[in-house]
Design a protein around this motif. Structure first.
Motif, PDB file in Angstrom:
ATOM      1  N   THR A   1       1.266  15.768 -14.430  1.00  0.00           N
ATOM      2  CA  THR A   1       1.200  17.791 -14.118  1.00  0.00           C
ATOM      3  C   THR A   1       3.331  18.390 -14.993  1.00  0.00           C
ATOM      4  O   THR A   1       3.578  19.520 -15.766  1.00  0.00           O
ATOM      5  CB  THR A   1       1.560  18.347 -13.239  1.00  0.00           C
ATOM      6  N   ILE A   2       3.722  17.821 -13.958  1.00  0.00           N
ATOM      7  CA  ILE A   2       5.414  17.884 -15.390  1.00  0.00           C
ATOM      8  C   ILE A   2       6.020  17.719 -16.252  1.00  0.00           C
ATOM      9  O   ILE A   2       6.371  18.870 -17.232  1.00  0.00           O
ATOM     10  CB  ILE A   2       6.739  17.439 -14.155  1.00  0.00           C
TER      11      ILE A   2
ATOM     12  N   ARG B   1       1.021  10.843 -10.442  1.00  0.00           N
ATOM     13  CA  ARG B   1      -0.104  12.036 -10.707  1.00  0.00           C
ATOM     14  C   ARG B   1       1.061  13.467 -11.070  1.00  0.00           C
ATOM     15  O   ARG B   1       0.761  14.355 -11.421  1.00  0.00           O
ATOM     16  CB  ARG B   1      -0.796  12.014  -9.764  1.00  0.00           C
ATOM     17  N   GLY B   2       2.658  13.615  -9.698  1.00  0.00           N
ATOM     18  CA  GLY B   2       3.101  14.305 -10.176  1.00  0.00           C
ATOM     19  C   GLY B   2       3.915  14.589 -11.790  1.00  0.00           C
ATOM     20  O   GLY B   2       3.931  15.920 -11.935  1.00  0.00           O
ATOM     21  N   MET B   3       4.113  13.875 -12.355  1.00  0.00           N
ATOM     22  CA  MET B   3       4.891  13.556 -13.543  1.00  0.00           C
ATOM     23  C   MET B   3       3.619  13.630 -14.379  1.00  0.00           C
ATOM     24  O   MET B   3       4.331  14.998 -15.648  1.00  0.00           O
ATOM     25  CB  MET B   3       5.674  11.988 -13.542  1.00  0.00           C
TER      26      MET B   3
ATOM     27  N   MET C   1       1.149   6.549  -6.976  1.00  0.00           N
ATOM     28  CA  MET C   1       0.865   7.180  -7.207  1.00  0.00           C
ATOM     29  C   MET C   1       0.513   8.997  -6.836  1.00  0.00           C
ATOM     30  O   MET C   1       0.389   9.104  -8.293  1.00  0.00           O
ATOM     31  CB  MET C   1      -1.092   6.455  -6.436  1.00  0.00           C
ATOM     32  N   PHE C   2       0.874   8.405  -5.826  1.00  0.00           N
ATOM     33  CA  PHE C   2       1.237  10.580  -5.997  1.00  0.00           C
ATOM     34  C   PHE C   2       2.951  10.777  -7.333  1.00  0.00           C
ATOM     35  O   PHE C   2       2.417  11.739  -7.811  1.00  0.00           O
ATOM     36  CB  PHE C   2       2.273  11.038  -4.341  1.00  0.00           C
ATOM     37  N   PHE C   3       4.005   9.350  -7.003  1.00  0.00           N
ATOM     38  CA  PHE C   3       4.352  10.355  -8.203  1.00  0.00           C
ATOM     39  C   PHE C   3       4.045  10.616  -9.820  1.00  0.00           C
ATOM     40  O   PHE C   3       4.552  11.219 -10.635  1.00  0.00           O
ATOM     41  CB  PHE C   3       5.799   9.586  -8.135  1.00  0.00           C
TER      42      PHE C   3
ATOM     43  N   MET D   1      -9.684   3.606  -7.225  1.00  0.00           N
ATOM     44  CA  MET D   1     -10.745   2.788  -6.020  1.00  0.00           C
ATOM     45  C   MET D   1     -11.712   2.478  -7.500  1.00  0.00           C
ATOM     46  O   MET D   1     -12.249   1.350  -6.879  1.00  0.00           O
ATOM     47  CB  MET D   1     -11.099   4.771  -6.025  1.00  0.00           C
TER      48      MET D   1
ATOM     49  N   PHE E   1       1.240  -1.414   0.683  1.00  0.00           N
ATOM     50  CA  PHE E   1       0.093   0.205  -0.396  1.00  0.00           C
ATOM     51  C   PHE E   1       0.889   1.685  -0.288  1.00  0.00           C
ATOM     52  O   PHE E   1       0.538   1.889  -0.585  1.00  0.00           O
ATOM     53  CB  PHE E   1      -0.731   0.455   1.365  1.00  0.00           C
ATOM     54  N   ILE E   2       1.936   1.352   0.800  1.00  0.00           N
ATOM     55  CA  ILE E   2       3.059   2.268   0.915  1.00  0.00           C
ATOM     56  C   ILE E   2       3.567   2.954  -0.379  1.00  0.00           C
ATOM     57  O   ILE E   2       3.625   3.466  -0.982  1.00  0.00           O
ATOM     58  CB  ILE E   2       3.747   2.192   2.028  1.00  0.00           C
ATOM     59  N   VAL E   3       3.575   1.539  -0.876  1.00  0.00           N
ATOM     60  CA  VAL E   3       4.549   1.601  -2.196  1.00  0.00           C
ATOM     61  C   VAL E   3       4.194   2.328  -3.300  1.00  0.00           C
ATOM     62  O   VAL E   3       4.328   3.100  -3.971  1.00  0.00           O
ATOM     63  CB  VAL E   3       5.554  -0.124  -2.582  1.00  0.00           C
TER      64      VAL E   3
ATOM     65  N   LEU F   1       1.052   3.803  -3.010  1.00  0.00           N
ATOM     66  CA  LEU F   1       0.309   5.503  -2.913  1.00  0.00           C
ATOM     67  C   LEU F   1       1.801   6.503  -3.194  1.00  0.00           C
ATOM     68  O   LEU F   1       1.003   7.300  -3.640  1.00  0.00           O
ATOM     69  CB  LEU F   1       0.305   5.287  -1.196  1.00  0.00           C
ATOM     70  N   ALA F   2       2.602   6.280  -3.389  1.00  0.00           N
ATOM     71  CA  ALA F   2       3.784   7.190  -3.245  1.00  0.00           C
ATOM     72  C   ALA F   2       3.802   6.512  -4.462  1.00  0.00           C
ATOM     73  O   ALA F   2       4.126   7.910  -5.518  1.00  0.00           O
ATOM     74  CB  ALA F   2       5.646   6.219  -3.272  1.00  0.00           C
TER      75      ALA F   2
ATOM     76  N   THR G   1       1.528  20.773 -18.272  1.00  0.00           N
ATOM     77  CA  THR G   1       0.146  20.669 -17.359  1.00  0.00           C
ATOM     78  C   THR G   1      -1.394  21.502 -18.088  1.00  0.00           C
ATOM     79  O   THR G   1      -2.564  20.536 -17.146  1.00  0.00           O
ATOM     80  CB  THR G   1       0.364  22.482 -16.349  1.00  0.00           C
TER      81      THR G   1
END
Lengths: 350, 350
Positions: free
Chosen positions: B150-151, B146-148, B142-144, B274, B135-137, B139-140, B154
């Motif tokens: 926009t990089i 999503r962030g990428m 997912m955020f990575f 989800m 889950f932790i891996v 989750l990270a 945008t």
């Protein structure tokens, strides 16, 4: 047990992170550490500077970290619905304060009433998560996934998707400054919360029971502890923390944006717990380290903002930090590092 | 009485004897048909048309593919919540490649598969070989992702690459399911290319899970990794493969999704992880691992999207109802799973 307030090994990780970040900023731009006493638009004295910003905006995270640490310790999983729950809390507070009119001239209810209602609502949602986890034995992260999806929708539904705005200046005190006091109010709220939880941990068995449930549920059951009740309680306590954090969050803006408020805060809260050196699989915890961890995250966020990283792209950088952290704290990697260090030392001696 | 139960007479006997996979699959398929019949009865003839059903498939082809990947990870006892982020990252990268770098379709597919595989490999390594909580891996991850996104780019934009638009508008006619429209003309029923890919994926992984060594390994590891280890299964490699497949499928799903919407945007596929988890759970995949079936997952996606269709055609058009219904349904099925499994254990223990 004695070493709860005293410097111990676990506090080393967040402290080292803070020192590393501080050195980085010192090299990049020493003005990062400047604190100035100015006046705000209303003419009251306020302190400003990046360090104050960290203390100020780290408040919600520190408060959430308290609840998250307990949940993690007891159930070996994390609550990922805290951000959505904050949206609900904010929505409830605004709903109670504004009534049906979304632009009221005067508040429809005292702020304390709104806060108490929000506390009850947040604890109910916490209880919902707690029941799923404790009594239906669903993994915490999956159980809280339900609220994670529904939460922001529920928040929008409570206010009929309107965006109420509060003009009353006294409502802004909780997230801003009380006139005449130069330190931001959230800092005081956090200090109160931290003192309360430290007293609770010192004078009640909550901390001990939570840890024993997290370490071995079956044996703590045989020792007369009710593990289901303990797990349930940690989720309710987290609900209370969410209510306090939610009050600060809405007070900062005096309004709400359902899809943006406290976005990604669950990630930061989990990260704070992990940074504090607490095992994410439950068991022993160190509350002080978690709270310190929260400020480390805020330090990192502020540093990234100062380097003009786009707020949307922020999550990518944070994710990298999380991965590095969990990899370093993984037992397998730790063992390997230890062996490597021993070899290194032996060579040095030789 | 007890013996009769075990030898299998009556409902209780059937209940106790049926394998977990079949039991949950039966529940899912029953629920889907009940819901579809309910929709026909209450919502009128719209749901009787074959095209309505095909439209559900068209809109959810990507979801089917990600859900199959998620089911495999969940059968193996893990979880992956990065899939939504990966889908968004893939569609944005492909869009940028096609429009700004004058790329061709083959290259875009390679990009999609490459990104998916990269996420699968990294997450698989961290989870399987470093024993970090999935889950932790993810989750990270997912955020990575999503962030990428926009990089990479945008602002959201529509892709104008001609070859791509042609492929996007390709309709595969399904013979024999057409209907006569209001003007009296016969209109062919169609599906998009993505649906064919999705069906292929479902068939391939149905076969893999049922008849190959690797597929049986997933069930064994998810059911009890200790005994799987004693049986001589390479547990780490199996876990790694499950994440690898999930990442690969997320990449393919990203391209299918991109083919359906034809644009790149950072907010694409928000909440898809989800929906995919919900579909898998509704489709009878047990969160604790070891139980599940991709056919069930297919029906899970169909149930989920049917209920969404019912909600929107019942005049509850506000966006929040979708989130709340999905969460409600997920909650219901989680509780059913928990209760069914507990009761079954009791029956078997008698």
């Amino acid at each position: 047990m004695k070493s709860k307030f005293v410097f111990n090994k676990q506090l080393l990780i967040p402290l080292a992170a803070i020192v590393a970040l501080a050195i980085f900023n010192l090299i990049m731009d020493p003005s990062f550490f400047k604190i100035t006493l100015g006046t705000n638009s209303a003419g009251h004295p306020v302190l400003s500077g990046y360090l104050i910003t960290i203390l100020d905006y780290g408040s919600e995270l520190a408060i959430l970290a308290i609840g998250m640490t307990l949940v993690t310790a007891a159930s070996g999983g994390q609550d990922i619905s805290v951000g959505a729950n904050i949206a609900i809390v904010g929505s409830v507070i605004l709903r109670v304060l504004c009534g049906t009119n979304s632009r009221p001239e005067t508040l429809q209810a005292p702020i304390i009433v709104a806060f108490l209602v929000a506390c009850v609502v947040a604890m109910l949602f916490g209880a919902f998560n707690g029941i799923l986890v404790a009594y239906f034995n669903i993994q915490p992260m999956v159980a809280t996934l339900i609220l994670f999806t529904a939460g922001r929708s529920i928040a929008a539904w409570i206010n009929n998707n309107e965006l109420p705005i509060i003009n009353e200046p006294s409502f802004g005190y909780f997230g801003g400054y009380i006139p005449g006091i130069a330190i931001p109010t959230p800092v005081f709220i956090t200090i109160i919360c931290v003192i309360v939880i430290m007293l609770v941990l010192k004078f009640t068995t909550l901390g001990l029971y939570t840890q024993s449930v997290g370490i071995n549920e079956k044996s703590s059951r045989l020792n007369g502890i009710n593990p289901q009740m303990i797990k349930f309680m940690t989720f309710v306590i987290l609900g209370l923390c969410v209510a306090v954090a939610g009050l600060i969050k809405v007070s900062r803006l005096s309004t709400i944006n359902y899809s943006v408020i406290a976005k990604d805060i669950e990630m930061d809260a989990i990260l704070a717990v992990a940074l504090g050196g607490n095992a994410l699989s439950g068991g022993k915890f160190n509350m002080a380290a978690s709270i310190l961890g929260a400020y480390v995250i805020q330090f990192l966020t502020t540093t990234l903002y100062k380097m003009q990283v786009n707020s949307e792209a922020l999550s990518a950088y944070k994710a990298v930090v999380v991965i590095i952290l969990v990899v370093l704290s993984a037992p397998i990697v730790r063992d390997k590092l230890k062996k490597f260090m021993e070899k290194f030392k032996k060579k040095e001696v030789a | 009485m007890d013996k009769k139960n075990k030898s299998g007479s009556g409902f209780a006997g059937w209940f106790a004897k049926t394998s977990d996979t079949n039991l949950l699959l039966t529940i899912t398929i029953t629920v889907f048909f009940l819901m579809y019949i309910g929709a026909i009865v209450f919502q009128g003839k719209g749901f009787l048309k074959a095209q309505t059903f095909f439209n559900i498939l068209n809109a959810n082809a990507a979801l089917i593919i990600t859900s199959v990947g998620l089911s495999i990870v969940m059968i193996c006892g893990g979880i992956d919540i990065s899939v939504g982020g990966v889908v968004a990252l893939v569609s944005m990268s492909c869009a940028v490649y096609l429009d700004f770098h004058d790329g061709n379709i083959f290259g875009a597919i390679m990009i999609a598969v490459g990104i998916g595989l990269a996420f699968g490999v990294v997450q698989g390594l961290l989870v399987a070989y470093l024993d970090i909580q999935p889950f932790i891996v993810t989750l990270a991850g997912m955020f990575f992702a999503r962030g990428m996104t926009t990089i990479v780019h945008t602002a959201p934009f529509n892709v104008k690459n001609e070859a791509f638009v042609e492929l996007k508008d390709t309709r595969v006619v399904v013979p024999g399911f057409g209907s006569v429209n209001r003007l009296g003309n016969y209109v062919n029923a169609y599906v998009e290319i993505g649906v064919l890919v999705a069906i292929l994926v479902v068939i391939v992984f149905f076969v893999v899970l049922r008849w190959t060594r690797l597929g049986r390994g997933f069930y064994a590891v998810g059911g009890n990794s200790q005994s799987a280890l004693m049986l001589g299964i390479n547990v780490r490699r199996t876990k790694f493969m499950s994440h690898l497949i999930c990442g690969l499928l997320a990449g393919i799903a990203g391209f299918v999704y991109f083919l359906h919407v034809g644009s790149g945007s950072a907010s694409h596929a928000s909440g898809m992880e989800m929906n995919a988890i919900a579909s898998s759970i509704i489709g009878g995949t047990l969160l604790t691992g070891g139980v599940g079936n991709v056919i069930g997952t297919l029906f899970g996606v169909l149930s989920l999207s049917t209920i969404q269709n019912i909600v929107s055609s019942a005049g509850l058009g506000q966006a929040w109802w979708t989130g709340i219904t999905i969460a409600g349904m997920l909650c219901l099925f989680l509780v059913i799973q928990s209760v069914v499994m507990v009761n079954k254990k009791k029956l078997l223990a008698k």
